[in-house]
Design a protein around this motif. Structure first.
Motif, PDB file in Angstrom:
ATOM      1  N   GLU A   1       0.818  -1.213   0.000  1.00  0.00           N
ATOM      2  CA  GLU A   1       0.000   0.000   0.000  1.00  0.00           C
ATOM      3  C   GLU A   1       0.851   1.261   0.000  1.00  0.00           C
ATOM      4  O   GLU A   1       0.468   2.266  -0.589  1.00  0.00           O
ATOM      5  CB  GLU A   1      -0.934  -0.003   1.212  1.00  0.00           C
ATOM      6  CG  GLU A   1      -2.021  -1.045   1.103  1.00  0.00           C
ATOM      7  CD  GLU A   1      -2.847  -1.186   2.361  1.00  0.00           C
ATOM      8  OE1 GLU A   1      -2.849  -0.252   3.199  1.00  0.00           O
ATOM      9  OE2 GLU A   1      -3.497  -2.237   2.510  1.00  0.00           O
TER      10      GLU A   1
ATOM     11  N   TRP B   1      -4.510   4.526  -4.470  1.00  0.00           N
ATOM     12  CA  TRP B   1      -5.321   3.341  -4.247  1.00  0.00           C
ATOM     13  C   TRP B   1      -6.259   3.577  -3.081  1.00  0.00           C
ATOM     14  O   TRP B   1      -5.997   4.411  -2.216  1.00  0.00           O
ATOM     15  CB  TRP B   1      -4.453   2.143  -3.899  1.00  0.00           C
ATOM     16  CG  TRP B   1      -3.771   1.514  -5.054  1.00  0.00           C
ATOM     17  CD1 TRP B   1      -4.136   1.566  -6.363  1.00  0.00           C
ATOM     18  CD2 TRP B   1      -2.590   0.725  -5.009  1.00  0.00           C
ATOM     19  NE1 TRP B   1      -3.262   0.858  -7.137  1.00  0.00           N
ATOM     20  CE2 TRP B   1      -2.309   0.328  -6.327  1.00  0.00           C
ATOM     21  CE3 TRP B   1      -1.754   0.307  -3.991  1.00  0.00           C
ATOM     22  CZ2 TRP B   1      -1.211  -0.466  -6.643  1.00  0.00           C
ATOM     23  CZ3 TRP B   1      -0.669  -0.486  -4.299  1.00  0.00           C
ATOM     24  CH2 TRP B   1      -0.407  -0.865  -5.622  1.00  0.00           C
TER      25      TRP B   1
ATOM     26  N   GLN C   1      -9.572  -6.054  -3.698  1.00  0.00           N
ATOM     27  CA  GLN C   1      -9.819  -4.852  -4.491  1.00  0.00           C
ATOM     28  C   GLN C   1      -8.967  -3.699  -3.970  1.00  0.00           C
ATOM     29  O   GLN C   1      -8.928  -3.434  -2.780  1.00  0.00           O
ATOM     30  CB  GLN C   1     -11.293  -4.459  -4.437  1.00  0.00           C
ATOM     31  CG  GLN C   1     -11.600  -3.268  -5.326  1.00  0.00           C
ATOM     32  CD  GLN C   1     -13.082  -2.990  -5.438  1.00  0.00           C
ATOM     33  OE1 GLN C   1     -13.857  -3.877  -5.742  1.00  0.00           O
ATOM     34  NE2 GLN C   1     -13.467  -1.755  -5.198  1.00  0.00           N
ATOM     35  N   MET C   2      -8.300  -3.019  -4.920  1.00  0.00           N
ATOM     36  CA  MET C   2      -7.416  -1.911  -4.563  1.00  0.00           C
ATOM     37  C   MET C   2      -7.974  -0.554  -4.991  1.00  0.00           C
ATOM     38  O   MET C   2      -7.614   0.469  -4.424  1.00  0.00           O
ATOM     39  CB  MET C   2      -6.037  -2.103  -5.209  1.00  0.00           C
ATOM     40  CG  MET C   2      -5.334  -3.383  -4.796  1.00  0.00           C
ATOM     41  SD  MET C   2      -5.030  -3.507  -3.020  1.00  0.00           S
ATOM     42  CE  MET C   2      -3.726  -2.296  -2.805  1.00  0.00           C
ATOM     43  N   TRP C   3      -8.837  -0.532  -6.024  1.00  0.00           N
ATOM     44  CA  TRP C   3      -9.341   0.733  -6.554  1.00  0.00           C
ATOM     45  C   TRP C   3     -10.563   0.443  -7.402  1.00  0.00           C
ATOM     46  O   TRP C   3     -10.701  -0.640  -7.959  1.00  0.00           O
ATOM     47  CB  TRP C   3      -8.258   1.388  -7.409  1.00  0.00           C
ATOM     48  CG  TRP C   3      -8.675   2.651  -8.080  1.00  0.00           C
ATOM     49  CD1 TRP C   3      -8.632   3.906  -7.560  1.00  0.00           C
ATOM     50  CD2 TRP C   3      -9.207   2.792  -9.415  1.00  0.00           C
ATOM     51  NE1 TRP C   3      -9.095   4.806  -8.489  1.00  0.00           N
ATOM     52  CE2 TRP C   3      -9.466   4.146  -9.625  1.00  0.00           C
ATOM     53  CE3 TRP C   3      -9.503   1.890 -10.427  1.00  0.00           C
ATOM     54  CZ2 TRP C   3      -9.980   4.626 -10.819  1.00  0.00           C
ATOM     55  CZ3 TRP C   3     -10.021   2.362 -11.612  1.00  0.00           C
ATOM     56  CH2 TRP C   3     -10.252   3.727 -11.795  1.00  0.00           C
TER      57      TRP C   3
ATOM     58  N   VAL D   1      -9.502  -2.338  -9.958  1.00  0.00           N
ATOM     59  CA  VAL D   1      -8.169  -2.926  -9.939  1.00  0.00           C
ATOM     60  C   VAL D   1      -8.083  -3.818  -8.707  1.00  0.00           C
ATOM     61  O   VAL D   1      -8.424  -3.393  -7.601  1.00  0.00           O
ATOM     62  CB  VAL D   1      -7.064  -1.853  -9.918  1.00  0.00           C
ATOM     63  CG1 VAL D   1      -5.694  -2.492  -9.758  1.00  0.00           C
ATOM     64  CG2 VAL D   1      -7.115  -1.004 -11.172  1.00  0.00           C
TER      65      VAL D   1
ATOM     66  N   HIS E   1      -5.624  -6.878  -6.614  1.00  0.00           N
ATOM     67  CA  HIS E   1      -4.394  -7.634  -6.491  1.00  0.00           C
ATOM     68  C   HIS E   1      -4.797  -9.089  -6.350  1.00  0.00           C
ATOM     69  O   HIS E   1      -5.652  -9.436  -5.521  1.00  0.00           O
ATOM     70  CB  HIS E   1      -3.587  -7.192  -5.267  1.00  0.00           C
ATOM     71  CG  HIS E   1      -2.784  -5.970  -5.524  1.00  0.00           C
ATOM     72  ND1 HIS E   1      -2.085  -5.320  -4.541  1.00  0.00           N
ATOM     73  CD2 HIS E   1      -2.565  -5.269  -6.661  1.00  0.00           C
ATOM     74  CE1 HIS E   1      -1.461  -4.276  -5.056  1.00  0.00           C
ATOM     75  NE2 HIS E   1      -1.748  -4.226  -6.344  1.00  0.00           N
TER      76      HIS E   1
ATOM     77  N   TYR F   1      -0.276 -10.091  -8.758  1.00  0.00           N
ATOM     78  CA  TYR F   1      -0.668  -9.654 -10.102  1.00  0.00           C
ATOM     79  C   TYR F   1      -1.626  -8.484  -9.975  1.00  0.00           C
ATOM     80  O   TYR F   1      -2.536  -8.512  -9.144  1.00  0.00           O
ATOM     81  CB  TYR F   1      -1.372 -10.789 -10.856  1.00  0.00           C
ATOM     82  CG  TYR F   1      -0.453 -11.914 -11.231  1.00  0.00           C
ATOM     83  CD1 TYR F   1       0.237 -11.892 -12.438  1.00  0.00           C
ATOM     84  CD2 TYR F   1      -0.269 -13.001 -10.384  1.00  0.00           C
ATOM     85  CE1 TYR F   1       1.089 -12.924 -12.790  1.00  0.00           C
ATOM     86  CE2 TYR F   1       0.585 -14.034 -10.729  1.00  0.00           C
ATOM     87  CZ  TYR F   1       1.264 -13.990 -11.930  1.00  0.00           C
ATOM     88  OH  TYR F   1       2.106 -15.007 -12.267  1.00  0.00           O
ATOM     89  N   ASN F   2      -1.409  -7.464 -10.789  1.00  0.00           N
ATOM     90  CA  ASN F   2      -2.381  -6.384 -10.920  1.00  0.00           C
ATOM     91  C   ASN F   2      -3.385  -6.828 -11.971  1.00  0.00           C
ATOM     92  O   ASN F   2      -3.020  -7.078 -13.117  1.00  0.00           O
ATOM     93  CB  ASN F   2      -1.730  -5.078 -11.377  1.00  0.00           C
ATOM     94  CG  ASN F   2      -1.006  -4.382 -10.255  1.00  0.00           C
ATOM     95  OD1 ASN F   2      -1.220  -4.661  -9.093  1.00  0.00           O
ATOM     96  ND2 ASN F   2      -0.126  -3.471 -10.609  1.00  0.00           N
TER      97      ASN F   2
ATOM     98  N   ARG G   1      -6.957  -5.825 -13.759  1.00  0.00           N
ATOM     99  CA  ARG G   1      -7.951  -4.769 -14.000  1.00  0.00           C
ATOM    100  C   ARG G   1      -9.183  -5.417 -14.610  1.00  0.00           C
ATOM    101  O   ARG G   1      -9.073  -6.140 -15.589  1.00  0.00           O
ATOM    102  CB  ARG G   1      -7.385  -3.718 -14.941  1.00  0.00           C
ATOM    103  CG  ARG G   1      -8.326  -2.575 -15.252  1.00  0.00           C
ATOM    104  CD  ARG G   1      -7.682  -1.554 -16.161  1.00  0.00           C
ATOM    105  NE  ARG G   1      -6.437  -1.050 -15.619  1.00  0.00           N
ATOM    106  CZ  ARG G   1      -6.348   0.048 -14.872  1.00  0.00           C
ATOM    107  NH1 ARG G   1      -7.418   0.744 -14.593  1.00  0.00           N
ATOM    108  NH2 ARG G   1      -5.187   0.452 -14.414  1.00  0.00           N
TER     109      ARG G   1
ATOM    110  N   VAL H   1      -2.614  -7.020 -15.994  1.00  0.00           N
ATOM    111  CA  VAL H   1      -1.748  -5.876 -16.239  1.00  0.00           C
ATOM    112  C   VAL H   1      -0.284  -6.238 -16.018  1.00  0.00           C
ATOM    113  O   VAL H   1       0.542  -6.036 -16.893  1.00  0.00           O
ATOM    114  CB  VAL H   1      -2.157  -4.686 -15.344  1.00  0.00           C
ATOM    115  CG1 VAL H   1      -1.260  -3.505 -15.582  1.00  0.00           C
ATOM    116  CG2 VAL H   1      -3.608  -4.306 -15.601  1.00  0.00           C
ATOM    117  N   LYS H   2       0.054  -6.735 -14.846  1.00  0.00           N
ATOM    118  CA  LYS H   2       1.436  -7.133 -14.606  1.00  0.00           C
ATOM    119  C   LYS H   2       1.508  -7.990 -13.380  1.00  0.00           C
ATOM    120  O   LYS H   2       0.597  -7.963 -12.563  1.00  0.00           O
ATOM    121  CB  LYS H   2       2.340  -5.922 -14.504  1.00  0.00           C
ATOM    122  CG  LYS H   2       2.263  -5.172 -13.176  1.00  0.00           C
ATOM    123  CD  LYS H   2       3.293  -4.096 -13.108  1.00  0.00           C
ATOM    124  CE  LYS H   2       3.666  -3.928 -11.648  1.00  0.00           C
ATOM    125  NZ  LYS H   2       4.464  -2.824 -11.354  1.00  0.00           N
TER     126      LYS H   2
END
Length: 157
Positions: free
Chosen positions: A22, A30, A48-50, A68, A70, A78-79, A81, A106-107
């Motif tokens: 965070e 976020w 959930q981050m956002w 978004v 995690h 992993y991100n 979306r 995403v990554k």
């Protein structure tokens, strides 16, 4: 055991390094949830981050919401979306909902494309067990989920 929805404990925050995660971005970027969907035996979580459509003046009738998450699996965060198409929600019996989401990984990248089917299976299971909004909900019972990865589309089975 499988996935459960619960508040994140202090012990889990330490074990999974959530404070470091965070604090890796500027404050306010976020808005991480204080709960998650976790399989404690396999050490996999979805958090959930956002989300779009939050803040001081959210759209009252959005056509879609972007979130978004995690997704922690195999000691990698992993991100993920997702775009939830609110116009494709289907109300089923007993006020439960089937909804359509598109997942963009995403990554980081998954090295082996053979791992994608197992990845999507576990991610789909986590979303199903999240039931729409984790510990606060029980209304989403089914998803049409599509993972987009390297211009390849994979649908849940």
């Amino acid at each position: 055991m499988g996935f459960i929805n619960e508040r994140i404990s202090k012990e889990d925050r330490i074990e999974y390094g959530l404070d470091d995660i965070e604090n890796s971005v500027n404050k306010g970027v976020w808005h991480p949830s204080r709960d998650w969907t976790i399989d404690k035996e396999q050490k996999i979580y979805l958090r959930q981050m956002w989300q779009s459509n939050s803040g001081a003046d959210p759209d009252r009738n959005p056509k879609s919401i972007t979130r978004v998450f995690h997704f922690f699996i195999n000691n990698i965060v992993y991100n993920v979306r997702i775009k939830e198409d609110l116009e494709k929600k289907i109300k089923t019996s007993d006020d439960y909902i089937k909804t359509t989401i598109t997942v963009l990984l995403v990554k980081p990248e998954i090295v082996e494309e053979d791992d994608l089917s197992e990845f999507i299976k576990i991610l789909y299971e986590a979303f199903l067990d999240r039931k729409g909004n984790g510990i606060y909900s029980n209304w989403v019972k089914e998803y049409d989920l599509t993972l987009i990865y390297n211009n390849l589309e994979i649908k849940n089975v």
